[in-house]
Design a protein around this motif. Structure first.
Motif, PDB file in Angstrom:
ATOM      1  N   SER A 121     -81.371 -31.934 -46.215  1.00  0.00           N
ATOM      2  CA  SER A 121     -80.220 -32.798 -46.470  1.00  0.00           C
ATOM      3  C   SER A 121     -78.993 -32.241 -45.752  1.00  0.00           C
ATOM      4  O   SER A 121     -78.957 -31.052 -45.393  1.00  0.00           O
ATOM      5  CB  SER A 121     -79.937 -32.887 -47.978  1.00  0.00           C
ATOM      6  OG  SER A 121     -79.423 -31.652 -48.463  1.00  0.00           O
ATOM      7  N   TRP A 122     -77.974 -33.080 -45.573  1.00  0.00           N
ATOM      8  CA  TRP A 122     -76.721 -32.623 -44.994  1.00  0.00           C
ATOM      9  C   TRP A 122     -76.159 -31.480 -45.840  1.00  0.00           C
ATOM     10  O   TRP A 122     -75.707 -30.468 -45.312  1.00  0.00           O
ATOM     11  CB  TRP A 122     -75.710 -33.777 -44.909  1.00  0.00           C
ATOM     12  CG  TRP A 122     -74.407 -33.335 -44.311  1.00  0.00           C
ATOM     13  CD1 TRP A 122     -74.059 -33.351 -42.996  1.00  0.00           C
ATOM     14  CD2 TRP A 122     -73.283 -32.769 -45.012  1.00  0.00           C
ATOM     15  NE1 TRP A 122     -72.790 -32.834 -42.825  1.00  0.00           N
ATOM     16  CE2 TRP A 122     -72.292 -32.471 -44.057  1.00  0.00           C
ATOM     17  CE3 TRP A 122     -73.021 -32.488 -46.351  1.00  0.00           C
ATOM     18  CZ2 TRP A 122     -71.070 -31.911 -44.395  1.00  0.00           C
ATOM     19  CZ3 TRP A 122     -71.799 -31.923 -46.687  1.00  0.00           C
ATOM     20  CH2 TRP A 122     -70.847 -31.647 -45.705  1.00  0.00           C
ATOM     21  N   ASN A 123     -76.220 -31.626 -47.172  1.00  0.00           N
ATOM     22  CA  ASN A 123     -75.690 -30.588 -48.056  1.00  0.00           C
ATOM     23  C   ASN A 123     -76.452 -29.269 -47.933  1.00  0.00           C
ATOM     24  O   ASN A 123     -75.847 -28.203 -48.004  1.00  0.00           O
ATOM     25  CB  ASN A 123     -75.680 -31.059 -49.509  1.00  0.00           C
ATOM     26  CG  ASN A 123     -74.460 -31.905 -49.815  1.00  0.00           C
ATOM     27  OD1 ASN A 123     -73.346 -31.520 -49.514  1.00  0.00           O
ATOM     28  ND2 ASN A 123     -74.679 -33.075 -50.387  1.00  0.00           N
ATOM     29  N   GLU A 124     -77.764 -29.322 -47.756  1.00  0.00           N
ATOM     30  CA  GLU A 124     -78.527 -28.084 -47.574  1.00  0.00           C
ATOM     31  C   GLU A 124     -78.065 -27.328 -46.334  1.00  0.00           C
ATOM     32  O   GLU A 124     -77.949 -26.105 -46.353  1.00  0.00           O
ATOM     33  CB  GLU A 124     -80.019 -28.378 -47.420  1.00  0.00           C
ATOM     34  CG  GLU A 124     -80.754 -28.669 -48.689  1.00  0.00           C
ATOM     35  CD  GLU A 124     -82.215 -28.941 -48.416  1.00  0.00           C
ATOM     36  OE1 GLU A 124     -83.043 -28.138 -48.866  1.00  0.00           O
ATOM     37  OE2 GLU A 124     -82.525 -29.950 -47.739  1.00  0.00           O
ATOM     38  N   LEU A 125     -77.846 -28.064 -45.259  1.00  0.00           N
ATOM     39  CA  LEU A 125     -77.497 -27.409 -44.002  1.00  0.00           C
ATOM     40  C   LEU A 125     -76.025 -27.034 -43.903  1.00  0.00           C
ATOM     41  O   LEU A 125     -75.686 -25.957 -43.402  1.00  0.00           O
ATOM     42  CB  LEU A 125     -77.883 -28.293 -42.818  1.00  0.00           C
ATOM     43  CG  LEU A 125     -79.381 -28.503 -42.604  1.00  0.00           C
ATOM     44  CD1 LEU A 125     -79.620 -29.372 -41.383  1.00  0.00           C
ATOM     45  CD2 LEU A 125     -80.121 -27.176 -42.475  1.00  0.00           C
ATOM     46  N   PHE A 126     -75.142 -27.904 -44.344  1.00  0.00           N
ATOM     47  CA  PHE A 126     -73.714 -27.694 -44.092  1.00  0.00           C
ATOM     48  C   PHE A 126     -72.874 -27.375 -45.330  1.00  0.00           C
ATOM     49  O   PHE A 126     -71.676 -27.135 -45.200  1.00  0.00           O
ATOM     50  CB  PHE A 126     -73.126 -28.918 -43.389  1.00  0.00           C
ATOM     51  CG  PHE A 126     -73.698 -29.128 -42.014  1.00  0.00           C
ATOM     52  CD1 PHE A 126     -73.270 -28.353 -40.943  1.00  0.00           C
ATOM     53  CD2 PHE A 126     -74.682 -30.073 -41.801  1.00  0.00           C
ATOM     54  CE1 PHE A 126     -73.804 -28.526 -39.680  1.00  0.00           C
ATOM     55  CE2 PHE A 126     -75.220 -30.258 -40.532  1.00  0.00           C
ATOM     56  CZ  PHE A 126     -74.783 -29.482 -39.472  1.00  0.00           C
ATOM     57  N   ASN A 127     -73.490 -27.364 -46.511  1.00  0.00           N
ATOM     58  CA  ASN A 127     -72.735 -27.111 -47.735  1.00  0.00           C
ATOM     59  C   ASN A 127     -73.470 -26.137 -48.639  1.00  0.00           C
ATOM     60  O   ASN A 127     -73.376 -26.195 -49.856  1.00  0.00           O
ATOM     61  CB  ASN A 127     -72.482 -28.449 -48.466  1.00  0.00           C
ATOM     62  CG  ASN A 127     -71.476 -28.324 -49.588  1.00  0.00           C
ATOM     63  OD1 ASN A 127     -70.587 -27.496 -49.548  1.00  0.00           O
ATOM     64  ND2 ASN A 127     -71.647 -29.153 -50.602  1.00  0.00           N
ATOM     65  N   ASN A 128     -74.238 -25.231 -48.024  1.00  0.00           N
ATOM     66  CA  ASN A 128     -75.079 -24.327 -48.791  1.00  0.00           C
ATOM     67  C   ASN A 128     -75.422 -23.134 -47.902  1.00  0.00           C
ATOM     68  O   ASN A 128     -75.633 -23.322 -46.700  1.00  0.00           O
ATOM     69  CB  ASN A 128     -76.353 -25.093 -49.192  1.00  0.00           C
ATOM     70  CG  ASN A 128     -77.223 -24.336 -50.144  1.00  0.00           C
ATOM     71  OD1 ASN A 128     -77.648 -23.225 -49.869  1.00  0.00           O
ATOM     72  ND2 ASN A 128     -77.521 -24.954 -51.276  1.00  0.00           N
ATOM     73  N   PRO A 129     -75.527 -21.935 -48.445  1.00  0.00           N
ATOM     74  CA  PRO A 129     -75.897 -20.777 -47.621  1.00  0.00           C
ATOM     75  C   PRO A 129     -77.255 -20.930 -46.926  1.00  0.00           C
ATOM     76  O   PRO A 129     -77.495 -20.302 -45.893  1.00  0.00           O
ATOM     77  CB  PRO A 129     -75.933 -19.617 -48.620  1.00  0.00           C
ATOM     78  CG  PRO A 129     -75.086 -20.044 -49.758  1.00  0.00           C
ATOM     79  CD  PRO A 129     -75.211 -21.545 -49.816  1.00  0.00           C
ATOM     80  N   LEU A 130     -78.120 -21.782 -47.439  1.00  0.00           N
ATOM     81  CA  LEU A 130     -79.415 -22.030 -46.797  1.00  0.00           C
ATOM     82  C   LEU A 130     -79.242 -22.434 -45.338  1.00  0.00           C
ATOM     83  O   LEU A 130     -79.985 -21.978 -44.464  1.00  0.00           O
ATOM     84  CB  LEU A 130     -80.185 -23.136 -47.531  1.00  0.00           C
ATOM     85  CG  LEU A 130     -81.387 -23.693 -46.774  1.00  0.00           C
ATOM     86  CD1 LEU A 130     -82.644 -23.017 -47.236  1.00  0.00           C
ATOM     87  CD2 LEU A 130     -81.468 -25.177 -46.907  1.00  0.00           C
ATOM     88  N   GLY A 131     -78.242 -23.254 -45.058  1.00  0.00           N
ATOM     89  CA  GLY A 131     -78.038 -23.753 -43.700  1.00  0.00           C
ATOM     90  C   GLY A 131     -77.840 -22.662 -42.667  1.00  0.00           C
ATOM     91  O   GLY A 131     -78.237 -22.813 -41.507  1.00  0.00           O
ATOM     92  N   ASP A 132     -77.262 -21.543 -43.079  1.00  0.00           N
ATOM     93  CA  ASP A 132     -77.056 -20.433 -42.156  1.00  0.00           C
ATOM     94  C   ASP A 132     -78.338 -19.670 -41.874  1.00  0.00           C
ATOM     95  O   ASP A 132     -78.355 -18.794 -41.006  1.00  0.00           O
ATOM     96  CB  ASP A 132     -76.020 -19.454 -42.728  1.00  0.00           C
ATOM     97  CG  ASP A 132     -74.645 -20.079 -42.859  1.00  0.00           C
ATOM     98  OD1 ASP A 132     -74.333 -20.997 -42.069  1.00  0.00           O
ATOM     99  OD2 ASP A 132     -73.887 -19.650 -43.748  1.00  0.00           O
ATOM    100  N   LEU A 151     -75.820 -28.081 -34.348  1.00  0.00           N
ATOM    101  CA  LEU A 151     -75.533 -29.440 -34.836  1.00  0.00           C
ATOM    102  C   LEU A 151     -74.095 -29.613 -35.335  1.00  0.00           C
ATOM    103  O   LEU A 151     -73.729 -30.691 -35.798  1.00  0.00           O
ATOM    104  CB  LEU A 151     -76.504 -29.794 -35.975  1.00  0.00           C
ATOM    105  CG  LEU A 151     -77.990 -29.785 -35.628  1.00  0.00           C
ATOM    106  CD1 LEU A 151     -78.823 -30.130 -36.865  1.00  0.00           C
ATOM    107  CD2 LEU A 151     -78.307 -30.728 -34.479  1.00  0.00           C
ATOM    108  N   LYS A 152     -73.263 -28.585 -35.216  1.00  0.00           N
ATOM    109  CA  LYS A 152     -71.925 -28.616 -35.821  1.00  0.00           C
ATOM    110  C   LYS A 152     -71.009 -29.698 -35.250  1.00  0.00           C
ATOM    111  O   LYS A 152     -70.098 -30.155 -35.934  1.00  0.00           O
ATOM    112  CB  LYS A 152     -71.254 -27.254 -35.730  1.00  0.00           C
ATOM    113  CG  LYS A 152     -70.845 -26.820 -34.352  1.00  0.00           C
ATOM    114  CD  LYS A 152     -70.196 -25.445 -34.388  1.00  0.00           C
ATOM    115  CE  LYS A 152     -69.946 -24.868 -33.036  1.00  0.00           C
ATOM    116  NZ  LYS A 152     -68.986 -25.508 -32.209  1.00  0.00           N
ATOM    117  N   ASP A 153     -71.247 -30.134 -34.021  1.00  0.00           N
ATOM    118  CA  ASP A 153     -70.352 -31.120 -33.413  1.00  0.00           C
ATOM    119  C   ASP A 153     -70.848 -32.564 -33.543  1.00  0.00           C
ATOM    120  O   ASP A 153     -70.260 -33.465 -32.941  1.00  0.00           O
ATOM    121  CB  ASP A 153     -70.133 -30.773 -31.932  1.00  0.00           C
ATOM    122  CG  ASP A 153     -69.362 -29.470 -31.769  1.00  0.00           C
ATOM    123  OD1 ASP A 153     -68.500 -29.176 -32.620  1.00  0.00           O
ATOM    124  OD2 ASP A 153     -69.634 -28.736 -30.806  1.00  0.00           O
TER     125      ASP A 153
END
Length: 159
Positions: free
Chosen positions: A101-112, A70-72
């Motif tokens: 949330s956007w923050n969970e996936l892209f602004n938190n280690p959880l997203g990885d 989803l990065k792009d």
């Protein structure tokens, strides 16, 4: 399990995910596109219910982090400040839904550690009973965001 049931389940197996909503354009993630990405070793993964009771195990699992796929995405917003207003609804073919949330996936280690599973229990994604499967490896109650046969990711924005 009868052979007829197996054939019916195979015929209904999902082969792609549509990503729609508050983004510049819809994208489709199919098995070929997902499999083209480098996979990570997940290992054995225990699935538990809301009480923490065991419900199953994915053995020797591998997958692609959802953030890679989803990065792009281009979000419908003029400012990156507003990205915190976005969230993703992952929907299974049977209507089961989970939210990140956007923050969970892209602004938190959880997203990885949120994966589309490409291999488990000795089978590649195309042969897995759960078809396109999403897991969140860092969740405590892992079954809550264990999405089997994912068909849609809705990108939404808090009004």
């Amino acid at each position: 399990m009868s052979i007829g049931f197996v054939a019916q389940a195979w015929a209904q197996q999902n082969k792609s995910i549509s990503v729609t909503g508050e983004i510049n354009s819809e994208i489709v993630l199919d098995w070929e596109l997902i499999s083209a990405h480098e996979v990570e070793e997940i290992g054995d993964f225990s699935i538990t219910n809301h009480l923490g009771e065991p419900r199953g195990v994915l053995q020797s699992a591998k997958g692609v982090p959802i953030t890679i796929l989803l990065k792009d995405l281009v979000f419908n917003t003029p400012s990156p400040k507003q990205l915190s207003e976005f969230y993703f609804v992952f929907e299974a073919e049977d209507g089961y839904k989970v939210v990140f949330s956007w923050n969970e996936l892209f602004n938190n280690p959880l997203g990885d550690k949120v994966y589309l599973v490409t291999f488990a229990n000795g089978k590649p994604m195309e042969e897995m009973e759960d078809s396109i499967l999403v897991i969140s490896k860092t969740d405590i109650r892992t079954g809550r965001r264990h999405v089997k046969n994912l068909v849609k990711i809705h990108v939404k924005r808090v009004p």
